[in-house]
Design a protein around this motif. Sequence first.
Motif, PDB file in Angstrom:
ATOM      1  N   PRO A 145       0.727  -1.149  -0.088  1.00 33.56           N
ATOM      2  CA  PRO A 145      -0.150  -0.118   0.108  1.00 33.56           C
ATOM      3  C   PRO A 145       0.680   1.390   0.137  1.00 33.56           C
ATOM      4  N   LEU A 146       2.145   1.169   0.774  1.00 32.15           N
ATOM      5  CA  LEU A 146       3.160   2.295   0.504  1.00 32.15           C
ATOM      6  C   LEU A 146       3.503   2.798  -0.644  1.00 32.15           C
ATOM      7  N   ALA A 147       3.853   1.528  -1.624  1.00 35.48           N
ATOM      8  CA  ALA A 147       4.208   1.869  -2.898  1.00 35.48           C
ATOM      9  C   ALA A 147       3.015   2.571  -3.852  1.00 35.48           C
ATOM     10  N   GLU A 148       1.911   1.889  -3.552  1.00 38.34           N
ATOM     11  CA  GLU A 148       0.526   2.487  -4.262  1.00 38.34           C
ATOM     12  C   GLU A 148       0.541   3.648  -4.033  1.00 38.34           C
ATOM     13  N   ALA A 149       0.615   4.011  -2.699  1.00 36.41           N
ATOM     14  CA  ALA A 149       0.031   5.487  -2.315  1.00 36.41           C
ATOM     15  C   ALA A 149       1.119   6.450  -2.730  1.00 36.41           C
ATOM     16  N   ALA A 150       2.318   6.145  -2.550  1.00 33.57           N
ATOM     17  CA  ALA A 150       3.484   6.900  -3.155  1.00 33.57           C
ATOM     18  C   ALA A 150       3.381   7.431  -4.613  1.00 33.57           C
ATOM     19  N   ASN A 151       3.207   6.348  -5.284  1.00 37.32           N
ATOM     20  CA  ASN A 151       3.220   6.467  -6.810  1.00 37.32           C
ATOM     21  C   ASN A 151       2.175   7.234  -7.376  1.00 37.32           C
ATOM     22  N   THR A 152       0.788   7.007  -6.590  1.00 40.80           N
ATOM     23  CA  THR A 152      -0.301   7.525  -6.766  1.00 40.80           C
ATOM     24  C   THR A 152      -0.019   8.947  -6.796  1.00 40.80           C
ATOM     25  N   ALA A 153       0.542   9.658  -5.489  1.00 43.92           N
ATOM     26  CA  ALA A 153       0.738  10.812  -5.164  1.00 43.92           C
ATOM     27  C   ALA A 153       1.512  11.692  -6.020  1.00 43.92           C
ATOM     28  N   CYS A 154       2.641  10.839  -6.482  1.00 38.60           N
ATOM     29  CA  CYS A 154       3.273  11.430  -7.559  1.00 38.60           C
ATOM     30  C   CYS A 154       2.829  11.766  -8.869  1.00 38.60           C
ATOM     31  N   LEU A 155       1.834  11.033  -9.173  1.00 37.53           N
ATOM     32  CA  LEU A 155       1.202  11.462 -10.395  1.00 37.53           C
ATOM     33  C   LEU A 155       0.212  12.405 -10.289  1.00 37.53           C
ATOM     34  N   ILE A 156      -0.656  12.549  -9.323  1.00 33.25           N
ATOM     35  CA  ILE A 156      -1.453  13.508  -8.812  1.00 33.25           C
ATOM     36  C   ILE A 156      -0.559  14.717  -8.852  1.00 33.25           C
ATOM     37  N   LEU A 157       0.326  14.775  -8.320  1.00 30.17           N
ATOM     38  CA  LEU A 157       1.024  16.004  -8.144  1.00 30.17           C
ATOM     39  C   LEU A 157       1.758  16.509  -9.686  1.00 30.17           C
ATOM     40  N   MET A 158       2.169  15.468 -10.353  1.00 31.05           N
ATOM     41  CA  MET A 158       2.687  15.954 -11.942  1.00 31.05           C
ATOM     42  C   MET A 158       1.486  16.417 -12.541  1.00 31.05           C
ATOM     43  N   THR A 159       0.354  15.903 -12.483  1.00 35.14           N
ATOM     44  CA  THR A 159      -0.548  16.358 -13.325  1.00 35.14           C
ATOM     45  C   THR A 159      -1.419  17.723 -12.798  1.00 35.14           C
ATOM     46  N   ARG A 160      -1.084  17.967 -11.635  1.00 35.48           N
ATOM     47  CA  ARG A 160      -1.619  19.186 -11.123  1.00 35.48           C
ATOM     48  C   ARG A 160      -0.698  20.203 -11.303  1.00 35.48           C
ATOM     49  N   THR A 161       0.469  20.111 -11.791  1.00 37.43           N
ATOM     50  CA  THR A 161       1.690  20.998 -12.026  1.00 37.43           C
ATOM     51  C   THR A 161       1.636  21.576 -13.394  1.00 37.43           C
ATOM     52  N   ASN A 162       1.408  22.739 -13.661  1.00 38.45           N
ATOM     53  CA  ASN A 162       1.223  23.375 -14.992  1.00 38.45           C
ATOM     54  C   ASN A 162       2.666  23.192 -15.790  1.00 38.45           C
ATOM     55  N   PRO A 163       2.634  22.371 -16.958  1.00 37.51           N
ATOM     56  CA  PRO A 163       3.830  22.264 -17.616  1.00 37.51           C
ATOM     57  C   PRO A 163       4.488  23.574 -18.195  1.00 37.51           C
ATOM     58  N   ALA A 164       3.674  24.461 -18.000  1.00 40.39           N
ATOM     59  CA  ALA A 164       4.309  25.907 -18.440  1.00 40.39           C
ATOM     60  C   ALA A 164       5.401  26.413 -17.432  1.00 40.39           C
TER      61      ALA A 164
END
Length: 613
Positions: A145-164
């Motif tokens: 569950p730690l690996a699942e939560a950590a990778n999901t958190a990183c994906l959420i963070l990346m998608t919410r960061t503007n590529p600009a």
Amino acid sequence: MTDLPEKADDCARPHGSTALRFLPALLIIAGALAYYGSYWRCWFNPHDEGGTVCLIAQRFLAGERPWVDFEPGYNIGWFYPVVWLFHFTGVNYLAARAFFFALATITALLGCAIVTRISGSRWLGLAIGLILVVLPGSQFKDYIPLAEAANTACLILMTRTNPASAGRWLGSVIFGGLALGLTLLVRVELGFFFLILWVGVLFFLLLDRRTSMTRRALCALVGLACLAGGILIPLTPTYLHWRSQGVQSEFVAVYINWERYLQNSIGIKSAATETSAPAEKASASPDLPAPPPADPSPAPPARSSAVEQTVESTDVSKLPRAPISGIWRASGRNRLLPFLTYAPIFSFAVFLLLSIGRLARGLFRRDFTLASAPMQWLLLIGGSLTTFPQFFLFRPDRPHLSEFMPGFIIAMAGGLWLLWPRRDSAGILRRAAVWIYSGFLAVHLMAFAAFAFEHASAGTYVARHGRKTRFDAANGVNVFVTQREAEILTGVRDAVLAHSRPEDYLVCFPYMPGYNLMTNRRTFVRDVYVDNATRTTHWSEETIHEFETKRPAVVIIDDRKINGLEASRFSQWAAKAYAYLKENYTRVGRFDDNTIEVFALPSPALPVQSPPQ
């Protein structure tokens, strides 16, 4: 189905003072210390992952090499922190348990952060974090569950960061690659599942309307390079270390043959697992160390024709999945496991259908961004799905359900928030549908809580119930158990210590590494997990050969139905090895309604050793 925020950023961001900002994390940590501390020393199960992780870490410390001297089962990163911990504490079961409770706490903090980020509510995030503390998942498997939560958190963070914002965006991708690399070191198939999610997200970046097409293409290419760089940060020094040990090809093979690793994880036998004689394995690895010197006790007699003529069960059935009909046909609490087995499929279907429909709508309107609610849905559900096959396809039981549920709880909490109607224009039917589905998720959570508090194998506080008798053994196995558990463990411990020396081998079948741990006796078995579904074709012949050449001083057999079927008893699927033991060894103990049998080599009595204090 309902009105949704078109972008995840439409949800309010949490505000407040610095003290309020960190209050949820502090409450989660305090709750975890109090909760886990209350049953930290309760229960010891010789069949669980605690014995495995401690025994394999001990073999690392003894200089044995993974893949050559033993099969890690999980990837080697699973054991690194425990090995480092044991450098300070010595091989210690309670130290390992504390470490895994710490991983559960970090998972709860990540769950709080993910839900807070999506909802904008620190209190909702706190509630989910505390639920994850109370329902942490199977002990000694908290990496999953730690690996699942950590990778999901990183994906959420990346998608919410503007590529600009190129620097911040690329930094989030590198950080995600680092989490992905660590996951690949710990659990291979989880890492590859999340790699697929990352590649998919970078593909959808080409459709993000926040920047120009040229910039999107450039970001996607550079993002792939940064992701690969992040992955290589933990993998490169690990490869170099194992190259110095001469097992670099085995290390690389773990990733090249990851589909075989996945097949083994979900219980599908491949032709590669149908190995034959141990001599063939040795010849395939010229760097194998010389076998240990033979035990000076008398050699066992040659196997008899009675052993050769013994008939073994050929049933390779794994643990059966609860039938869906059990939801309405079973009675009382027997309905819980069937419901909990199939309920996630319904939720996955709901969110996947809604997210795909909303995603298509955004693409048609040409206003799609990675921060949109449908993409957040897909990431939450995708992250949760990475651990579902291990439960649903491999071993649909309480421990594996418990390791899947923390990520599912995070996904459902975030998904339900995004699903909730926020506009006055939402029709009454839409609102009613959301309320009904919310009730279904509430029932799902309550059913799981009831199921998790039935048995200690789910990792909850129930491990404390009725366990007031202290049991002391080697390697930090100083725990409180029930009176009956104490009688069994004490009997096994004393029988092993009375009939073996510290340098002798103790072999346990099927899957009882905890006995090696609590008696501090080594094993030569390459893979400590074996049952009727995972054995090789000539397993009994190979095992008898090892008995004759390596001559373990003590062999422990547990004739339980490890897969819930009569054919999964050791005496059925390993009848030849069992007959050999009865003919060439002496039974020195029977415990747990005679299902546990301790066999010792016929030899002069050894002085009885006192158990560790």
